[in-house]
Structures are given as structure tokens and as C-alpha cells.
Design a protein around this motif. Sequence first.
Motif, PDB file in Angstrom:
ATOM      1  N   ILE A 202      -2.594  -6.858  -1.104  1.00 49.76           N
ATOM      2  CA  ILE A 202      -1.434  -7.391  -1.813  1.00 49.76           C
ATOM      3  C   ILE A 202      -1.838  -7.749  -3.237  1.00 49.76           C
ATOM      4  O   ILE A 202      -3.004  -8.064  -3.513  1.00 49.76           O
ATOM      5  N   GLU A 203      -0.871  -7.694  -4.114  1.00 54.66           N
ATOM      6  CA  GLU A 203      -1.108  -8.041  -5.516  1.00 54.66           C
ATOM      7  C   GLU A 203      -0.219  -9.225  -5.881  1.00 54.66           C
ATOM      8  O   GLU A 203       0.998  -9.190  -5.687  1.00 54.66           O
ATOM      9  N   ILE A 204      -0.842 -10.271  -6.397  1.00 51.22           N
ATOM     10  CA  ILE A 204      -0.120 -11.478  -6.806  1.00 51.22           C
ATOM     11  C   ILE A 204      -0.555 -11.831  -8.221  1.00 51.22           C
ATOM     12  O   ILE A 204      -1.741 -12.084  -8.470  1.00 51.22           O
ATOM     13  N   GLY A 205       0.361 -11.806  -9.134  1.00 58.43           N
ATOM     14  CA  GLY A 205       0.046 -12.172 -10.511  1.00 58.43           C
ATOM     15  C   GLY A 205      -1.049 -11.330 -11.119  1.00 58.43           C
ATOM     16  O   GLY A 205      -1.843 -11.837 -11.931  1.00 58.43           O
ATOM     17  N   GLY A 206      -1.111 -10.066 -10.728  1.00 61.10           N
ATOM     18  CA  GLY A 206      -2.122  -9.168 -11.283  1.00 61.10           C
ATOM     19  C   GLY A 206      -3.444  -9.190 -10.554  1.00 61.10           C
ATOM     20  O   GLY A 206      -4.341  -8.392 -10.875  1.00 61.10           O
ATOM     21  N   LYS A 207      -3.616 -10.051  -9.567  1.00 65.03           N
ATOM     22  CA  LYS A 207      -4.857 -10.117  -8.796  1.00 65.03           C
ATOM     23  C   LYS A 207      -4.616  -9.522  -7.399  1.00 65.03           C
ATOM     24  O   LYS A 207      -3.566  -9.743  -6.791  1.00 65.03           O
ATOM     25  N   LYS A 208      -5.591  -8.798  -6.882  1.00 64.47           N
ATOM     26  CA  LYS A 208      -5.463  -8.137  -5.587  1.00 64.47           C
ATOM     27  C   LYS A 208      -6.315  -8.841  -4.534  1.00 64.47           C
ATOM     28  O   LYS A 208      -7.425  -9.297  -4.821  1.00 64.47           O
ATOM     29  N   PHE A 209      -5.770  -8.890  -3.330  1.00 56.27           N
ATOM     30  CA  PHE A 209      -6.454  -9.532  -2.209  1.00 56.27           C
ATOM     31  C   PHE A 209      -6.393  -8.596  -1.006  1.00 56.27           C
ATOM     32  O   PHE A 209      -5.365  -7.969  -0.744  1.00 56.27           O
ATOM     33  N   ARG A 210      -7.495  -8.523  -0.259  1.00 60.86           N
ATOM     34  CA  ARG A 210      -7.594  -7.633   0.887  1.00 60.86           C
ATOM     35  C   ARG A 210      -7.988  -8.430   2.131  1.00 60.86           C
ATOM     36  O   ARG A 210      -8.888  -9.268   2.078  1.00 60.86           O
ATOM     37  N   PHE A 211      -7.309  -8.144   3.232  1.00 56.50           N
ATOM     38  CA  PHE A 211      -7.610  -8.801   4.503  1.00 56.50           C
ATOM     39  C   PHE A 211      -6.998  -7.963   5.616  1.00 56.50           C
ATOM     40  O   PHE A 211      -6.122  -7.118   5.366  1.00 56.50           O
ATOM     41  N   PRO A 212      -7.427  -8.160   6.849  1.00 57.11           N
ATOM     42  CA  PRO A 212      -6.938  -7.308   7.950  1.00 57.11           C
ATOM     43  C   PRO A 212      -5.433  -7.441   8.169  1.00 57.11           C
ATOM     44  O   PRO A 212      -4.875  -8.548   8.100  1.00 57.11           O
ATOM     45  N   GLU A 213      -4.791  -6.316   8.441  1.00 56.67           N
ATOM     46  CA  GLU A 213      -3.364  -6.295   8.805  1.00 56.67           C
ATOM     47  C   GLU A 213      -3.284  -6.535  10.303  1.00 56.67           C
ATOM     48  O   GLU A 213      -3.326  -5.606  11.111  1.00 56.67           O
ATOM     49  N   THR A 214      -3.205  -7.797  10.680  1.00 52.11           N
ATOM     50  CA  THR A 214      -3.258  -8.169  12.091  1.00 52.11           C
ATOM     51  C   THR A 214      -1.892  -8.017  12.756  1.00 52.11           C
ATOM     52  O   THR A 214      -0.854  -7.981  12.094  1.00 52.11           O
ATOM     53  N   ASN A 215      -1.915  -7.970  14.082  1.00 53.69           N
ATOM     54  CA  ASN A 215      -0.686  -7.975  14.867  1.00 53.69           C
ATOM     55  C   ASN A 215      -0.287  -9.435  15.078  1.00 53.69           C
ATOM     56  O   ASN A 215      -0.941 -10.175  15.812  1.00 53.69           O
ATOM     57  N   LYS A 216       0.784  -9.853  14.428  1.00 53.97           N
ATOM     58  CA  LYS A 216       1.187 -11.263  14.474  1.00 53.97           C
ATOM     59  C   LYS A 216       1.529 -11.716  15.886  1.00 53.97           C
ATOM     60  O   LYS A 216       1.399 -12.898  16.213  1.00 53.97           O
ATOM     61  N   TRP A 217       1.967 -10.795  16.750  1.00 51.69           N
ATOM     62  CA  TRP A 217       2.274 -11.176  18.127  1.00 51.69           C
ATOM     63  C   TRP A 217       1.006 -11.586  18.866  1.00 51.69           C
ATOM     64  O   TRP A 217       1.026 -12.522  19.680  1.00 51.69           O
ATOM     65  N   ARG A 218      -0.095 -10.927  18.586  1.00 53.65           N
ATOM     66  CA  ARG A 218      -1.377 -11.303  19.192  1.00 53.65           C
ATOM     67  C   ARG A 218      -1.830 -12.653  18.647  1.00 53.65           C
ATOM     68  O   ARG A 218      -2.248 -13.541  19.402  1.00 53.65           O
ATOM     69  N   CYS A 219      -1.738 -12.792  17.347  1.00 56.61           N
ATOM     70  CA  CYS A 219      -2.158 -14.039  16.704  1.00 56.61           C
ATOM     71  C   CYS A 219      -1.367 -15.236  17.244  1.00 56.61           C
ATOM     72  O   CYS A 219      -1.904 -16.329  17.405  1.00 56.61           O
TER      73      CYS A 219
END
Length: 742
Positions: A202-219
Motif C-alpha cells: 500500500i502507498e500512503i502519502g508517497g511511502k510504501k509499506f509491505r506486509f502479508p495479505e492475510t485471510n481476515k476470517w482466519r485472523c
Amino acid sequence: MDLTSQVRKEAYRLGADLVGIAPVERFQKAPLRMSPQGLLPEAQSVIVVAIHHPDAAVELGGEPGPHEAGPYNIQGIMNWLLDDISFSLACFLEKKGYPSLPLAASNIWRYKGYKDLQVDFAPDLAHRYAAVAAGLGEIGWNGLLLTPQFGPRQRVVSVITTACLQPSPMYDGVPLCDHCFACVKNCPTDAFRKEVSGICEIEIGGKKFRFPETNKWRCAWAENFCLNLQLPLPEKINEEVILKHLEKYGWRAGEEGYCLKFCMVPEKRWFDHSYSRSPRRKREKLEKKPEQLLQKIKAIFHSYRLGALAVNNLDVFQRKDLVHPEYHLPDAVSVISLGLRLPQGVEKSKEWETACYRRLAYAGFQMSRVLESYGYSALSSSRIDSVLVASCCGLLQPGGEYLTVLTSAEIKPAVIRRKSEKFKLSPDSLRKICYRFGADRVGFFSSNRYQKFFQAFQKLASDWKERPAVTDRAFLYCPYSPRMETEKLRLKDLTEHLPQPRSVIVLSLHFPHASLDTCKTTPAETTGPFAFVQCETLLKLGDIASLVAEVLLENGYQATVTFDLTGLASLTCNPRHLIVDMRANLWPAVLSGLAWPGLHGHPLSPEYGVRQRFVALVTDAVLPDDNLLPGEGPCFSCCQPCRKHCPTEAIKQTTKTISIEGKKFLLPEIDDFACDWAKRYCLAGKEGSAYLGLDVNLPVPEEKSAQQIAEAVSTVRWGVQKRLLNIAEECLRVCPYHGEKE
């Protein structure tokens, strides 16, 4: 002082630990339905406020397993406080001429995708991303907000405003996530490795962040849906799997998220495994004398108007069986016992009891925050028995409610009891007290005026006898298990609230206009902010009314608090719980000169239209009748859009008037069954359920019985969305009378 500085100052005054401001341009990459502009099209800025989780609550909670959240349950109190801040900041800006939309701290309303927004567990606005846009920190590998001050240990809320505020710079310090992967190793559902659909960027204010695309139902297996983590988790988890397991095994409890518990930013991370399995947060120790700390504690005690305070060291408890503070806070040195005595001899409403609990909980939480800010451990949400602690400290009294704060700080022992606030009763002095505690408007009427109204009403509305109803016996997310009931409908006499009533005090509190102006109609198509302010307004009114009642009691008068003085109100579905509907206290508002009755059955005030709620205090204090509002009210010259837009045609074509002291007012004619069909049981999609992605639009049956309601709610496939049903009454939304204070 410029507006940005005023906003920051107000946020800190209200209890914020961190405050950031983001311009809406930083949300360009957000889906429109989850963006500031999607919620409030004229938005210019987003104010983000964070409150820090007490370290001990995180480090000692979730033991021996995630379900045993224990002290981590302080998050409920934190959410309450964040909601108060959001609401109050929006009102603060609205008074300055800037429409502002307050959001709830926990604002996920749609469990599944909605139209083009194919996002599960979608909030109105993702607070964690808003916090990054406001410069508070970064997103870690666990997907949580990380701040340099507290790591992941904060909860966050946002306010969207049309005010153009000075933005905070984006965070540009050392990386806050070093990919230690403690979140991955400790996740009880293995959500960072199983059912991961890739890497989310995702990009927020010109900065990019990376993290796992988890299954929210599992979480959400335990945290949301309270399923047992000891069950073998399926390889694939979705809504259907969740519902099947709830049916087969039932629910156990929520959890403390281990992705938060075992995470800490590198600069603040240290370990003491004799204290906690998880990392601890480094804190700077600011040495304070025991006398100085006592003064800080006393100031908080008095600000919340509690009844009694006792501070003791551990020696007091070494002589007692089964009271061991060190079990709950290993480095405990001092124990603070807080007491608040509920009134004796008067009816105590649920709202009054909730308000008293909030005062105790807030005071304890604020004490723990102050002590922790000096570098000490502190905990106000442990499993210790606060009644036993109060007994050890000599505070135990009949009708008392108690809370315990444990701390590693050495505080000077003391016992303090708050003195009553004495005042000479007069209408002016009492009004000043009501305004001081936060009421928008105050009105009085005598028991004589109510008795005249009672007699006139009985003659005109004698057909109001009973209302069929259904309550749900099932767990939050499970299909309806309906219990059919019949609710008696009759106008209550004041003596049913107080044995010798002489007058009634009516208080009002308005909610921000933007919450109704934006409801259903902006690109977000959400009812969430409106549903939030309904619950929040009632909580704050309960706080205000309980304080006023307490002052009356301290001065020898009797008083009790009610949100439904007449007994004619119904309920509205809300994600928090069923709440009393906005027709409640219509007639007290009219009799106190604060409102006219509307055609739709809601009170209309000259200041705010339908956009406020009312609470009543019945007292034996003698107070004068305030003047009734002049004129017939706005409905007599209105084109009646409320009637045209009601999805169940609950507002009848016929009208009646009632005469009160020679003045004529509308007597609303409402089909209670049809109204409840829409707002209480969510069976008319236009009233709110359609905006959650539910296809529910059942016609009102000719036979108006509890059996018909039970059959209807049982045939709808609600899924887990049943837990989060938001209602925004169409008659309120389209009412053109907004009052004079825009």
C-alpha cells in the motif's frame, strides 16, 4: 492561537497520547468508499488520535493463553475514551463552523464486500492507515500501526473535518519494523503463513509499506468470533466455516492478539522472561517522591468526583488471605483502591450504573497512564477482586462499586473521602451545574404540569396497550433464536420513578450534523457514523445526568435518571447493543420547553432540529415550569418527507393535536409495529441493512404479532453480519428541520 494548535491542544486535553493531522491528499490511493472524501466529500483534513495501551496490560495479558486476555481487556475502556474524544473533537470543530465527522474507535461494519468494494472486514476508514498518513508511524509486518513511542501498543481513532489544518510531517525516522517475525512465530491461527494470498503493498502519502495479505476470517477466529483456539483449525476458513464451528462447538472467548503482544519496535524492545514471555517496552524513569505521586492521584480522583480513595503498600495485604497484588502485577509496590457509592433508596437505571462504572474505569485508567508516564508499571484492569481490596483498605460500604489500580510506584499511603458539593438550590444555580457537566440545553417542568399532560394524553391515546416483540437468545453471530414477548404499553406516572416527585429536569445533547448529513448518501453509503453517535450521545448524556443527580442527592434531595420517562419508547438496532429509540423522552422535552413534537414522533428543538437526544431526571426538588415553546412547530408547514420516505409507511396519514396549558401540539400517530419492523428488527433494507450488503426487504405483515416477527428474523440469512446491524431511520435523515445552529 491558530486552529491547528487549538485542535491539538483540545485533543490532548481530552486525553490523547498522540495527535497527528493528515491532509486528504495523502489518501489518494484509498478506495473511495473507505476514504475521507467518500465519507465527507468536502473533507480537507483527518485528525488522528492515539491512546497508549498500558504496557503491563499487554505484557501480562493473554496468559497462559490468548483467550485469557485478563488485563488486556482494558481495550474496552480505551475504546470508550477514544469515542468520547472523537465525538467531542467533532463538536469542537462544528462550533467553529467546520462540519466534522466523528468515527468510532472500532468502526468495522461490513464483514463482506459491498458493491464495488470487494474488501472483507472493511471499516468506514482504516484508522491504522490514517495514523500513518498523519505522521504517527509506520505499518509493520503484522499489519499493525507501529509508533516510535509505543510500538504497536496504542488504539486509534479519526475525525474527518472540512477544516484545512496544518498537516503533520510523515514519519521519517529509523524503521520501526525490523522483520523479527515474532508476530509470525506466535500467531495462534498461523495467519501470516496459511491462506496468505500474497504480499499487500500500500502507498500512503508517497511511502510504501509491505506486509502479508492475510485471510481476515482466519485472523478473526477467536478475536472476533470467539471460537476456541484449541480446536483444530481448518485449512480454509470463511464465513461458512465460522458459522458451522459456532453451531457445533459454541463460543469460548475472545483473545489478546499475539501479533500485538509479541511485537515491539527495536529501539524500545527488551526482555525479562521472569516478568513476561513477550518483549517489554523501555521506559524512562522519572523519579517522583511518594508525596508528589499522591497529589497526582488525588487530582484525578477529584476530577472524576469519586467517593473514596485509599492508597496502601503491600504490607497491608500480607496479613490477608487470598488478596495478593503481586500475583497480578509482579513488581507491585502500592495498591490504590477507588470507590464510588451508588445512591440508596432511589431507582438506579442501567444508564446510571453504566455512567458510574465509566467514571471509575476512566479514573483508574488515567491513574495508570500518569504513573506509567513517569516510568512505573501500572495496571487498572487486573483480575484482582476489587471488593476484597476495598475491604482491606477500609473503604467497603453498602452499595459501593470499586476498582483497583496496582503500580510499581511508591505512593504515600492515604485515605481520602470526597466532600459533598453543597449549593443553595435555585433554578439558575441548578442550570449552571447542568451546563458545567456538559448539557447543551436544560429545561424544567413540575409534577403538576406532567399530571395535566398525563390526563390529556390518556384521553387521546387510550388504544396504546401492548406491543408484540421478539428478543434474541442466540450468541452474537449465530442465527436468531427468537423469544416471543408482549410489551405492555402505557404512560408511566412520575411516582413510578420516584415516590414523591415534584419536578423533572430535562437535559439535551446534540450530535454532529455531519453524521446525519452524510448518512447513506455519500460515496461511502454508510450508516456507521450515525449509528456510532447515537450510542455515544446516550453514554455522554448518562454521564452528565448521573453527575447532576449525584449533586442533588448530596444536598438532601432525591433524584433518579431515565432515558424513557413516559415508558412509551421502543428500541433501535445498533452494533453496540439495542438502544432506546430517538422518540424516547419526546414529551419530557416538550413539557420542559426544549422541543416541539414532530410528525415522525421525534422531538424537534429550535437549536438542533432532530439532531439531539434527551435524558430526564425526576426529583423531589421544587422547580418552576419553563415556558413551553411558542407556535405550532415546524411540522405544521412542512411537506412531510418523513411520511413519504418511511420504508414501512409507519407514519399514519391521520393527525391529532394535544392541548397543554392552552397550546396545541401535534400528537404523532405512529404504527409502532411497522416502525419496529424497520429499525428494531432490520427487516426493511432502506432503513440500514441494505447498506451492509444484506438483501433484506420484507413487507410488513397484515397480522401484527410476535409470531410474524419471529418467523421473519428467522428466515433471513444474516450470516455473521447479524452482529453489526446499523440503522439510520429514514424519517430522521430526510427531516428538513435542522434547527438554527448549523
